[in-house]
Enzyme design. Structure first.
Site, PDB file in Angstrom:
ATOM      1  N   LYS A 114       0.831  -1.210   0.000  1.00  0.00           N
ATOM      2  CA  LYS A 114       0.000   0.000   0.000  1.00  0.00           C
ATOM      3  C   LYS A 114       0.860   1.252   0.000  1.00  0.00           C
ATOM      4  O   LYS A 114       0.519   2.244  -0.643  1.00  0.00           O
ATOM      5  CB  LYS A 114      -0.951  -0.007   1.188  1.00  0.00           C
ATOM      6  CG  LYS A 114      -2.105  -0.941   0.923  1.00  0.00           C
ATOM      7  CD  LYS A 114      -3.183  -0.843   1.958  1.00  0.00           C
ATOM      8  CE  LYS A 114      -4.234  -1.904   1.701  1.00  0.00           C
ATOM      9  NZ  LYS A 114      -4.772  -2.454   2.924  1.00  0.00           N
ATOM     10  N   LYS A 197      -3.754 -11.344  -7.848  1.00  0.00           N
ATOM     11  CA  LYS A 197      -5.064 -11.746  -7.336  1.00  0.00           C
ATOM     12  C   LYS A 197      -6.170 -10.834  -7.854  1.00  0.00           C
ATOM     13  O   LYS A 197      -5.922  -9.707  -8.253  1.00  0.00           O
ATOM     14  CB  LYS A 197      -5.040 -11.711  -5.806  1.00  0.00           C
ATOM     15  CG  LYS A 197      -4.857 -10.328  -5.227  1.00  0.00           C
ATOM     16  CD  LYS A 197      -5.268 -10.289  -3.762  1.00  0.00           C
ATOM     17  CE  LYS A 197      -5.337  -8.852  -3.300  1.00  0.00           C
ATOM     18  NZ  LYS A 197      -5.917  -8.646  -2.007  1.00  0.00           N
ATOM     19  N   LYS A 200     -10.286  -5.208  -6.031  1.00  0.00           N
ATOM     20  CA  LYS A 200     -11.033  -4.039  -6.485  1.00  0.00           C
ATOM     21  C   LYS A 200     -10.100  -2.954  -6.988  1.00  0.00           C
ATOM     22  O   LYS A 200     -10.464  -2.154  -7.820  1.00  0.00           O
ATOM     23  CB  LYS A 200     -11.848  -3.441  -5.329  1.00  0.00           C
ATOM     24  CG  LYS A 200     -12.515  -4.484  -4.484  1.00  0.00           C
ATOM     25  CD  LYS A 200     -13.081  -3.903  -3.199  1.00  0.00           C
ATOM     26  CE  LYS A 200     -12.653  -4.749  -2.020  1.00  0.00           C
ATOM     27  NZ  LYS A 200     -13.611  -4.863  -0.956  1.00  0.00           N
TER      28      LYS A 200
END
Ligand code: TYM
Length: 335
Positions: A114, A197, A200
């Site tokens: 992140k 993976k 969203k």
């Protein structure tokens, strides 16, 4: 009477539920609500790490609740609630942070990812994401946490913090929770972009959502990354191809999977056929969900009722834990 094991899990309200959320987590929730004391929540505090606008936050929270219900969660069987409806979670988070160390938090893979994705917003909430998650889990004294593979390390951190608390105060208070999947192994559903993976935030076209309409599903799957096909018998599958097979395995019948495996192994496979079949099977799988999502979206009163009911039950249970926690640490009794 034997006490049932407590099950807990959460999902961030950052968009619609996709097949990764379903097969990694929600499918297990639906099963476990039949046999366990279950707490399933929407992690709206956690979503603040990416600074959503208040209007979007509210809309997304409502949407995830609707999609939880459409996927088969039953508020009469499981406690469904919003993380922010238990503000005491923030109190426990504060306590846990006092015993969480910079080095161990900085090593967490999801933090590193992140921080790379949002270099201008590496806030303290991102760093302490695992302690908030630990607070969510242990405030309900959970034993089992159904999650996908990507949450494994966060769960390891939760175990560390639960053990550390018990050790520090010389108590056997918090259960040490385990990451859980019915199929034994934690699941990772791949995306359509050839690697990694389904997620969203992994870019347009990577994820298939439960609410999605057939036309859009077909388009996304037909565009999925492939290669020019196998050239030798029984050759190992490159990642993008393996990914399509992984998706086929979760939505299609075993004989369909077998048929395409055989075609791949004897080099007669046509990826166009594989994709067409995959698209039709995904559509057959998601259509009933999409239908229920539509129905539930129209019933605002029911959604609000579910929220209120869940908040009350979840908070009462969390408060029992927090009374003890405050006593163990040495604070006054205030609730
Ligand atoms: P989140 O919102 O990213 O994802 C929700 C759940 O879906 C699973 N998942 C997947 N599983 C398999 N394959 C995929 N491609 C895939 N994508 C998502 C995730 O593993 C997860 O189980 N940190 C959590 C939310 C959270 C939480 C908690 C979970 C906050 N507090 C306490 C459990 C317990 C998260 O961001 O999940």
């Amino acid at each position: 009477m034997e006490k049932k094991e407590i099950v807990l899990s959460g999902i961030r309200p950052t968009g619609h539920l996709h097949l990764g959320n379903y097969f990694g987590a929600v499918k297990n929730f639906v099963k476990m609500q039949e046999t366990n004391e279950c707490y399933f929540f929407i992690a709206d505090y956690h979503s603040l790490t990416t600074h959503p606008h208040p209007d979007n936050l509210q809309g997304n929270v409502r949407q995830v609740l609707i999609e939880y219900l459409a996927a088969g969660l039953d508020p009469e069987k499981a406690t469904l609630y919003l993380q922010s409806d238990i503000p005491e979670t923030a109190e426990l988070y504060l306590f846990l942070n006092m015993n969480a160390y910079l080095g161990e938090l900085e090593r967490v893979t999801t933090f590193k990812e992140k921080a790379r994705k949002q270099p201008n917003n590496v806030n303290a909430g991102l760093l302490t994401y695992p302690t908030l998650m630990a607070a969510d889990i242990i405030i309900q004294k959970a034993h089992k946490v159904p999650v996908g593979k990507d949450q494994e390390q966060n769960l390891e951190m939760t175990r560390t913090y639960a053990r550390r608390f018990n050790h520090m105060y010389g108590v056997d208070f918090f259960p040490i929770p385990t990451a859980y999947n019915f199929g034994e192994e934690l699941v990772k559903i791949p995306g359509l972009d050839g690697s990694g993976k389904m997620g969203k935030s992994e870019g347009e076209g990577n994820a298939i959502f439960l609410y999605e309409d057939p036309k859009s599903i077909r388009k996304k799957i037909m565009k999925a990354v492939t290669d020019s096909g196998p050239t030798e018998m029984n050759q190992p599958k490159p990642e993008p191809i393996q990914n399509l097979f992984t998706l086929l395995k979760v939505v299609s019948k075993p004989d369909v999977v077998e048929y395409f495996e055989e075609k791949y192994n004897n080099c007669t496979i046509r990826y166009g056929d594989l994709k067409k079949q995959l698209a039709e099977d995904v559509i057959a799988f998601t259509a009933p969900f999409a239908e229920r999502i539509k129905e539930l979206s129209a019933d605002n009163e029911y959604i609000l009722k579910v929220m209120d009911q869940g908040a009350e039950k979840a908070r009462a249970h969390a408060l029992e834990t927090m009374r003890e926690v405050r006593r163990i640490i040495g604070f006054r009794k205030i609730y």
